[in-house]
Design a protein around this motif. Structure first.
Motif, PDB file in Angstrom:
ATOM      1  N   ARG A  23       0.835  -1.210   0.000  1.00  0.00           N
ATOM      2  CA  ARG A  23       0.000   0.000   0.000  1.00  0.00           C
ATOM      3  C   ARG A  23       0.870   1.261   0.000  1.00  0.00           C
ATOM      4  N   ARG A  24       1.962   1.227   0.774  1.00  0.00           N
ATOM      5  CA  ARG A  24       2.831   2.411   0.796  1.00  0.00           C
ATOM      6  C   ARG A  24       3.473   2.649  -0.570  1.00  0.00           C
ATOM      7  N   LEU A  25       3.819   1.567  -1.265  1.00  0.00           N
ATOM      8  CA  LEU A  25       4.403   1.731  -2.603  1.00  0.00           C
ATOM      9  C   LEU A  25       3.404   2.385  -3.548  1.00  0.00           C
ATOM     10  N   VAL A  26       2.142   1.947  -3.490  1.00  0.00           N
ATOM     11  CA  VAL A  26       1.107   2.532  -4.356  1.00  0.00           C
ATOM     12  C   VAL A  26       0.912   4.000  -4.014  1.00  0.00           C
ATOM     13  N   ASP A  27       0.880   4.307  -2.709  1.00  0.00           N
ATOM     14  CA  ASP A  27       0.699   5.705  -2.287  1.00  0.00           C
ATOM     15  C   ASP A  27       1.828   6.588  -2.812  1.00  0.00           C
ATOM     16  N   ARG A  28       3.079   6.149  -2.642  1.00  0.00           N
ATOM     17  CA  ARG A  28       4.208   6.980  -3.057  1.00  0.00           C
ATOM     18  C   ARG A  28       4.286   7.146  -4.572  1.00  0.00           C
ATOM     19  N   SER A  29       3.755   6.186  -5.312  1.00  0.00           N
ATOM     20  CA  SER A  29       3.827   6.267  -6.781  1.00  0.00           C
ATOM     21  C   SER A  29       2.873   7.309  -7.350  1.00  0.00           C
ATOM     22  N   GLY A  30       1.834   7.685  -6.582  1.00  0.00           N
ATOM     23  CA  GLY A  30       0.830   8.610  -7.101  1.00  0.00           C
ATOM     24  C   GLY A  30      -0.176   7.933  -8.015  1.00  0.00           C
ATOM     25  N   LEU A  31      -0.090   6.633  -8.167  1.00  0.00           N
ATOM     26  CA  LEU A  31      -1.015   5.884  -9.014  1.00  0.00           C
ATOM     27  C   LEU A  31      -2.152   5.333  -8.166  1.00  0.00           C
ATOM     28  N   GLY A  32      -3.320   5.216  -8.758  1.00  0.00           N
ATOM     29  CA  GLY A  32      -4.422   4.544  -8.096  1.00  0.00           C
ATOM     30  C   GLY A  32      -4.359   3.052  -8.350  1.00  0.00           C
ATOM     31  N   VAL A  33      -5.229   2.304  -7.691  1.00  0.00           N
ATOM     32  CA  VAL A  33      -5.250   0.849  -7.867  1.00  0.00           C
ATOM     33  C   VAL A  33      -5.602   0.490  -9.305  1.00  0.00           C
ATOM     34  N   THR A  34      -6.491   1.267  -9.918  1.00  0.00           N
ATOM     35  CA  THR A  34      -6.869   0.987 -11.307  1.00  0.00           C
ATOM     36  C   THR A  34      -5.676   1.136 -12.234  1.00  0.00           C
ATOM     37  N   ALA A  35      -4.903   2.208 -12.065  1.00  0.00           N
ATOM     38  CA  ALA A  35      -3.731   2.413 -12.912  1.00  0.00           C
ATOM     39  C   ALA A  35      -2.678   1.340 -12.669  1.00  0.00           C
ATOM     40  N   VAL A  36      -2.498   0.945 -11.413  1.00  0.00           N
ATOM     41  CA  VAL A  36      -1.546  -0.130 -11.118  1.00  0.00           C
ATOM     42  C   VAL A  36      -1.979  -1.424 -11.799  1.00  0.00           C
ATOM     43  N   ALA A  37      -3.290  -1.719 -11.736  1.00  0.00           N
ATOM     44  CA  ALA A  37      -3.789  -2.945 -12.366  1.00  0.00           C
ATOM     45  C   ALA A  37      -3.519  -2.946 -13.864  1.00  0.00           C
ATOM     46  N   ALA A 276     -13.935   9.473 -19.205  1.00  0.00           N
ATOM     47  CA  ALA A 276     -13.875   8.803 -17.901  1.00  0.00           C
ATOM     48  C   ALA A 276     -13.560   9.849 -16.844  1.00  0.00           C
ATOM     49  N   SER A 277     -14.014   9.610 -15.609  1.00  0.00           N
ATOM     50  CA  SER A 277     -13.753  10.515 -14.488  1.00  0.00           C
ATOM     51  C   SER A 277     -13.075   9.746 -13.368  1.00  0.00           C
ATOM     52  N   VAL A 278     -12.238  10.446 -12.603  1.00  0.00           N
ATOM     53  CA  VAL A 278     -11.588   9.833 -11.445  1.00  0.00           C
ATOM     54  C   VAL A 278     -12.638   9.681 -10.351  1.00  0.00           C
ATOM     55  N   PRO A 279     -12.882   8.452  -9.877  1.00  0.00           N
ATOM     56  CA  PRO A 279     -13.936   8.248  -8.880  1.00  0.00           C
ATOM     57  C   PRO A 279     -13.503   8.702  -7.496  1.00  0.00           C
ATOM     58  N   ALA A 280     -14.483   8.891  -6.628  1.00  0.00           N
ATOM     59  CA  ALA A 280     -14.176   9.202  -5.237  1.00  0.00           C
ATOM     60  C   ALA A 280     -13.572   7.973  -4.576  1.00  0.00           C
ATOM     61  N   GLY A 281     -12.693   8.170  -3.634  1.00  0.00           N
ATOM     62  CA  GLY A 281     -12.047   7.056  -2.957  1.00  0.00           C
ATOM     63  C   GLY A 281     -10.548   7.177  -3.036  1.00  0.00           C
ATOM     64  N   ALA A 282      -9.879   6.018  -3.006  1.00  0.00           N
ATOM     65  CA  ALA A 282      -8.416   6.015  -2.956  1.00  0.00           C
ATOM     66  C   ALA A 282      -7.770   6.163  -4.320  1.00  0.00           C
ATOM     67  N   ASP A 283      -8.547   5.991  -5.413  1.00  0.00           N
ATOM     68  CA  ASP A 283      -7.954   6.061  -6.746  1.00  0.00           C
ATOM     69  C   ASP A 283      -7.491   7.473  -7.087  1.00  0.00           C
ATOM     70  N   THR A 284      -6.396   7.557  -7.834  1.00  0.00           N
ATOM     71  CA  THR A 284      -5.920   8.849  -8.334  1.00  0.00           C
ATOM     72  C   THR A 284      -5.794   8.814  -9.845  1.00  0.00           C
ATOM     73  N   GLY A 285      -6.419   7.828 -10.481  1.00  0.00           N
ATOM     74  CA  GLY A 285      -6.328   7.719 -11.935  1.00  0.00           C
ATOM     75  C   GLY A 285      -7.586   7.135 -12.528  1.00  0.00           C
ATOM     76  N   ALA A 286      -7.687   7.252 -13.849  1.00  0.00           N
ATOM     77  CA  ALA A 286      -8.812   6.691 -14.590  1.00  0.00           C
ATOM     78  C   ALA A 286      -8.390   6.558 -16.047  1.00  0.00           C
ATOM     79  N   TYR A 287      -9.082   5.698 -16.784  1.00  0.00           N
ATOM     80  CA  TYR A 287      -8.825   5.586 -18.216  1.00  0.00           C
ATOM     81  C   TYR A 287     -10.147   5.385 -18.953  1.00  0.00           C
ATOM     82  N   THR A 288     -10.188   5.841 -20.203  1.00  0.00           N
ATOM     83  CA  THR A 288     -11.420   5.821 -20.979  1.00  0.00           C
ATOM     84  C   THR A 288     -11.603   4.478 -21.669  1.00  0.00           C
TER      85      THR A 288
END
Length: 317
Positions: A23-37, A276-288
């Motif tokens: 989780r800390r790695l994802v936080d420091r990267s600035g990427l959301g879970v969707t972008a990481v996936a 596409a819109s960035v959803p509320a929550g922990a995500d910081t990314g989105a893709y169309t």
């Protein structure tokens, strides 16, 4: 950034420590879970399970996360091995009952944390008796004594057929049947049949190409991950806006990362758009969703920030 969902108190300490490190790695990267996936080639629901400590993390997923977050893989090796040993201990406890005949309470509690689909997808460790019986039933029967007789009959039938063909050819020659046309000239040879082009095949896991990809999710269709490249990028405030292109799928889409909820991103190809819109929550990314393209330069990505700063910012073709 909003906090993560609390981890279960029933988790093994080594599993909990590794999930918190990821989780800390994802936080420091600035990427959301969707972008990481998308960037690691694993789907969103799988990463949710990894980051929630509900599922063992395979080595390939750890290596992919290290790559996209710029982390040295060796730094994660020791923690990953401890977490793997913890999952192995959990599996051992599940297989061996306690002296009083009951199973370890912690094991049963952790099992309840597993999603139903994970248990449904787990392969069986040994074939069941029913499977063994089915395999025995499907095995070829011993050859019967009558098989040589049937084989001889087939040979005789084939020889008689060949003899009939030769006899018919000789009769045609005797009757003057030369195969020439009515005016004595040789009949033209039959035109060769044009070869049938083999249908194009897509790589394993890829489910669409070209127009069939329009409006579809690039991750779900197998067009993302290693099959996608960034062909154009720009900045909208602190957010990164990219045009993603898959030559295999002949499609493009737009992606935004390092954004905040409410930021939007669009992809445009020849007047057609997807948003596409960035959803509320922990995500910081989105893709169309995708749009079919002939060339990677056909697509343009644009972003509009929720706070209205900078207006609409687009990539240059």
């Amino acid at each position: 950034m909003p906090g993560w969902k609390a981890l279960s108190d029933e988790l093994d300490p080594d599993v909990r420590a590794f999930a918190e490190r990821l989780r800390r790695l994802v936080d420091r990267s600035g990427l959301g879970v969707t972008a990481v996936a998308e960037r690691t080639g694993h789907d969103r629901s799988t990463w949710d399970a990894y980051l929630g400590g509900r599922r063992p993390v395979p080595r390939s997923a750890v290596a992919a996360l290290a790559e996209v977050t710029g982390t040295e893989p060796g730094d994660l090796a020791a923690e990953w091995e401890r977490a793997e040993r913890a999952w192995a201990r959990i599996g051992d406890r599940e297989g061996a009952p306690d002296p009083d005949g009951s199973r370890d309470d912690r094991t049963m509690q952790i099992r309840r944390l597993e999603p139903a689909q994970d248990s449904a997808q787990a392969p069986s460790q040994a074939p069941s008796q029913a499977t063994a019986r089915a395999a025995t039933a499907d095995s070829p029967a011993s050859p019967s004594p009558s098989r040589p007789r049937r084989t001889l009959l087939l040979y005789v039938t084939a020889a008689l057929g060949a003899l009939l063909v030769v006899t018919a050819a000789l009769l045609l020659v005797d009757l003057g049947g030369t195969g020439d046309g009515a005016d004595g000239r040789a009949a033209p040879p039959p035109s060769p049949t044009a070869p049938t082009a083999a249908p194009s095949t897509l790589p394993a896991g890829v489910k669409c190409a070209g127009p069939a990809c329009t409006g579809r999710d690039p991750e779900a269709m197998g067009c993302g991950g290693p099959l996608a490249t960034t062909v154009a990028r720009t900045r909208a405030g602190a957010a990164l806006v990219e045009v993603r292109h898959s030559e295999t799928c002949a499609a493009a889409w737009a992606r935004i990362s390092g954004a905040v909820p409410g930021d939007t991103v669009t992809v445009e190809v020849a007047g057609a758009t997807r948003r596409a819109s960035v959803p509320a929550g922990a995500d910081t990314g989105a893709y169309t969703p995708m749009l079919a393209v002939t060339a990677a330069t056909d697509a343009t990505a644009c972003a509009t920030l929720a706070d209205g700063a900078d207006g609409e910012v687009c990539t240059a073709n």
